[in-house]
Structures are given as C-alpha cells and as structure tokens.
Design a protein around this motif. Structure first.
Motif, PDB file in Angstrom:
ATOM      1  N   MET A   5      70.752  33.076  64.480  1.00 46.85           N
ATOM      2  CA  MET A   5      70.276  34.252  65.208  1.00 46.85           C
ATOM      3  C   MET A   5      69.269  35.052  64.388  1.00 46.85           C
ATOM      4  O   MET A   5      68.920  36.178  64.742  1.00 46.85           O
ATOM      5  CB  MET A   5      71.467  35.130  65.601  1.00 46.85           C
ATOM      6  CG  MET A   5      72.469  34.433  66.509  1.00 46.85           C
ATOM      7  SD  MET A   5      73.947  35.416  66.880  1.00 46.85           S
ATOM      8  CE  MET A   5      73.259  36.713  67.910  1.00 46.85           C
ATOM      9  N   ASP A   6      68.820  34.458  63.258  1.00 45.97           N
ATOM     10  CA  ASP A   6      67.822  35.090  62.372  1.00 45.97           C
ATOM     11  C   ASP A   6      68.287  36.452  61.862  1.00 45.97           C
ATOM     12  O   ASP A   6      67.472  37.385  61.714  1.00 45.97           O
ATOM     13  CB  ASP A   6      66.473  35.228  63.090  1.00 45.97           C
ATOM     14  CG  ASP A   6      65.860  33.880  63.438  1.00 45.97           C
ATOM     15  OD1 ASP A   6      65.967  32.952  62.615  1.00 45.97           O
ATOM     16  OD2 ASP A   6      65.281  33.748  64.530  1.00 45.97           O
ATOM     17  N   ALA A   7      69.576  36.573  61.581  1.00 43.93           N
ATOM     18  CA  ALA A   7      70.101  37.819  61.029  1.00 43.93           C
ATOM     19  C   ALA A   7      69.670  37.971  59.575  1.00 43.93           C
ATOM     20  O   ALA A   7      69.456  36.978  58.872  1.00 43.93           O
ATOM     21  CB  ALA A   7      71.631  37.822  61.125  1.00 43.93           C
ATOM     22  N   PRO A   8      69.538  39.205  59.090  1.00 37.23           N
ATOM     23  CA  PRO A   8      69.224  39.428  57.666  1.00 37.23           C
ATOM     24  C   PRO A   8      70.306  38.816  56.779  1.00 37.23           C
ATOM     25  O   PRO A   8      71.454  38.668  57.200  1.00 37.23           O
ATOM     26  CB  PRO A   8      69.201  40.954  57.543  1.00 37.23           C
ATOM     27  CG  PRO A   8      68.990  41.460  58.935  1.00 37.23           C
ATOM     28  CD  PRO A   8      69.641  40.465  59.840  1.00 37.23           C
ATOM     29  N   TRP A   9      69.943  38.516  55.548  1.00 39.17           N
ATOM     30  CA  TRP A   9      70.852  37.778  54.671  1.00 39.17           C
ATOM     31  C   TRP A   9      72.173  38.515  54.465  1.00 39.17           C
ATOM     32  O   TRP A   9      73.232  37.887  54.399  1.00 39.17           O
ATOM     33  CB  TRP A   9      70.190  37.495  53.323  1.00 39.17           C
ATOM     34  CG  TRP A   9      70.033  38.705  52.435  1.00 39.17           C
ATOM     35  CD1 TRP A   9      68.967  39.539  52.360  1.00 39.17           C
ATOM     36  CD2 TRP A   9      71.006  39.204  51.500  1.00 39.17           C
ATOM     37  NE1 TRP A   9      69.200  40.540  51.446  1.00 39.17           N
ATOM     38  CE2 TRP A   9      70.439  40.354  50.892  1.00 39.17           C
ATOM     39  CE3 TRP A   9      72.281  38.797  51.118  1.00 39.17           C
ATOM     40  CZ2 TRP A   9      71.109  41.097  49.926  1.00 39.17           C
ATOM     41  CZ3 TRP A   9      72.962  39.537  50.152  1.00 39.17           C
ATOM     42  CH2 TRP A   9      72.369  40.665  49.558  1.00 39.17           C
ATOM     43  N   ILE A  10      72.132  39.837  54.389  1.00 36.44           N
ATOM     44  CA  ILE A  10      73.383  40.565  54.145  1.00 36.44           C
ATOM     45  C   ILE A  10      74.312  40.475  55.358  1.00 36.44           C
ATOM     46  O   ILE A  10      75.545  40.414  55.210  1.00 36.44           O
ATOM     47  CB  ILE A  10      73.088  42.044  53.775  1.00 36.44           C
ATOM     48  CG1 ILE A  10      74.372  42.694  53.224  1.00 36.44           C
ATOM     49  CG2 ILE A  10      72.544  42.831  54.963  1.00 36.44           C
ATOM     50  CD1 ILE A  10      74.132  44.020  52.533  1.00 36.44           C
ATOM     51  N   ILE A  11      73.745  40.414  56.570  1.00 31.58           N
ATOM     52  CA  ILE A  11      74.565  40.241  57.773  1.00 31.58           C
ATOM     53  C   ILE A  11      75.144  38.830  57.806  1.00 31.58           C
ATOM     54  O   ILE A  11      76.296  38.627  58.192  1.00 31.58           O
ATOM     55  CB  ILE A  11      73.730  40.522  59.035  1.00 31.58           C
ATOM     56  CG1 ILE A  11      73.157  41.945  58.983  1.00 31.58           C
ATOM     57  CG2 ILE A  11      74.584  40.324  60.284  1.00 31.58           C
ATOM     58  CD1 ILE A  11      74.199  43.035  58.842  1.00 31.58           C
ATOM     59  N   VAL A  12      74.353  37.853  57.386  1.00 28.28           N
ATOM     60  CA  VAL A  12      74.854  36.476  57.295  1.00 28.28           C
ATOM     61  C   VAL A  12      76.059  36.424  56.353  1.00 28.28           C
ATOM     62  O   VAL A  12      77.086  35.801  56.658  1.00 28.28           O
ATOM     63  CB  VAL A  12      73.747  35.523  56.797  1.00 28.28           C
ATOM     64  CG1 VAL A  12      74.314  34.120  56.557  1.00 28.28           C
ATOM     65  CG2 VAL A  12      72.603  35.461  57.807  1.00 28.28           C
ATOM     66  N   ALA A  13      75.935  37.096  55.218  1.00 26.10           N
ATOM     67  CA  ALA A  13      77.032  37.102  54.243  1.00 26.10           C
ATOM     68  C   ALA A  13      78.285  37.757  54.818  1.00 26.10           C
ATOM     69  O   ALA A  13      79.397  37.230  54.701  1.00 26.10           O
ATOM     70  CB  ALA A  13      76.590  37.821  52.970  1.00 26.10           C
TER      71      ALA A  13
END
Length: 207
Positions: free
Chosen positions: A112-120
């Motif tokens: 969903m192309d979320a920012p890296w911190i959201i992915v984490a």
C-alpha cells in the motif's frame, strides 16, 4: 492465492493452535477453544486492516480464515492431552506464527506504499496483537511483556531487515522470507540461549 494471502492463512492456523492450547491449559469447553483460537488467529490482522483502512477486514473477505482457526481449535481439543508440555509447545508455535504474521503485516503495508515506520508498526502489530489478546483473556503474563525476552524486538528486527532488503532491490518475496527467518531466529535464540535485552533495575535515589 497471493503470497500475502498464504501468509495470512498460515498465521491464522498456527496462531489458532496457540489459542486452543491456551484454552486447554485453562480447561475450557469446545466453544471456549473456538473462541480463543479465533480471537488469537485474527486479532493482529484485524488491527492491521482497520488501521490501514482496508475496505474489508481480511477474514470477512475470506471466511476460510475463520474456518482454519476453528479447525485448529477442534484439532487441539482432541489432541492436547497427548502433548507433554503444552506451555512449551504454545511458545514454539507462537514463535512460528510470529515469523509468518510479521511479514504478512509488513508485506501488506508495503503493497500500500506506506511509509517505512508504518510498515514497521504494522509488521509488529500483526505479529503480536493476537497473542497479546490471548494471554490477557487467559490472565497470563503476555509473552510480549516477559522480562527481557526478544519478542517484539525480534519482530521489529525482521521488518527492518525486509525494509533494508527491499531498499537495495531484493524482490518483495525474498525480502519477506528474510523477515520471517530473522524473526524466528531471534525469537528461537531468546528461548533456547537466553538472548534478551537489558531490563531496568531500580536504584536508591541519590541523597
């Protein structure tokens, strides 16, 4: 099925086994087994989907997930008495489920192309929230909060490895496999060899 759906299904079944094992330790009836298995199995994925704003929560879109968790509950209901140490088995199955659910959560956020911190955050939440609810309902100290053990830390390390691999051009499938392997290795090392983080120790105040 896509890779992410396969990861979700695997995580649901194995987390369902851990929920049912917790139910066996609490000596619940078959309804209690199914409830606890399903709660554990879909808790993390439900939180992930709600936070990410998916149109339909994964187990509503694919009822096979609930069927899988229910099958895990029934299986354990009739076989748990054969397990020598249900707590130790629960912990190892939980480690396997963690290693599957973390890349499932991280992979969806990446897609969903979320920012890296959201992915984490989504990787860690997907892997830990169902087990947290299981332990709270059973009035146990949650595995994620056991003193110094690598649990959320293992999940976070796995996600960061996947993010690093993706950043240098590793295909998403390879990055998610690396995430799962690293998560399991750290969690297993914590259980087998006592790998842990330093814990806070109180000191008398200075005069």
């Amino acid at each position: 099925m896509t890779l992410l759906q396969v990861l979700d299904l695997a995580a649901v079944f194995v987390f369902g086994l851990t929920g049912a094992l917790a139910a066996s330790r609490a000596q619940l009836d078959i309804v209690g087994f199914v409830f606890l298995a399903c709660l554990t199995a879909v808790g993390g994925g439900t939180l992930r989907d709600v936070v990410l704003g998916r149109d339909t929560v994964f187990w509503v879109a694919e009822p096979l997930m609930i069927v899988s968790a229910t099958a895990a509950a029934v299986l354990v209901f009739f076989t748990a008495h054969r397990v020598e140490s249900r707590l130790r088995t629960l912990e190892w199955l939980d480690a396997v489920a963690l290693a599957v659910a973390v890349p499932a959560g991280a992979g969806l956020a990446l897609s969903m192309d979320a920012p890296w911190i959201i992915v984490a955050i989504m990787g860690v939440a997907t892997g830990t929230f169902g087990g947290l609810m299981r332990d709270v309902v059973c009035n146990e100290v949650p595995l994620i909060l056991k003193k110094g053990e690598l649990y959320a830390t293992a999940a976070l390390a796995g996600v960061l490895l996947a993010l690093g691999a993706a950043a240098v051009g590793v295909p998403s499938g390879g990055a998610l496999v690396a995430c799962g392997c690293a998560t399991f290795a750290l969690r297993a090392g914590s259980m087998l060899f006592g790998w842990n983080l330093p814990v806070y120790k109180s000191r008398p105040p200075r005069k």
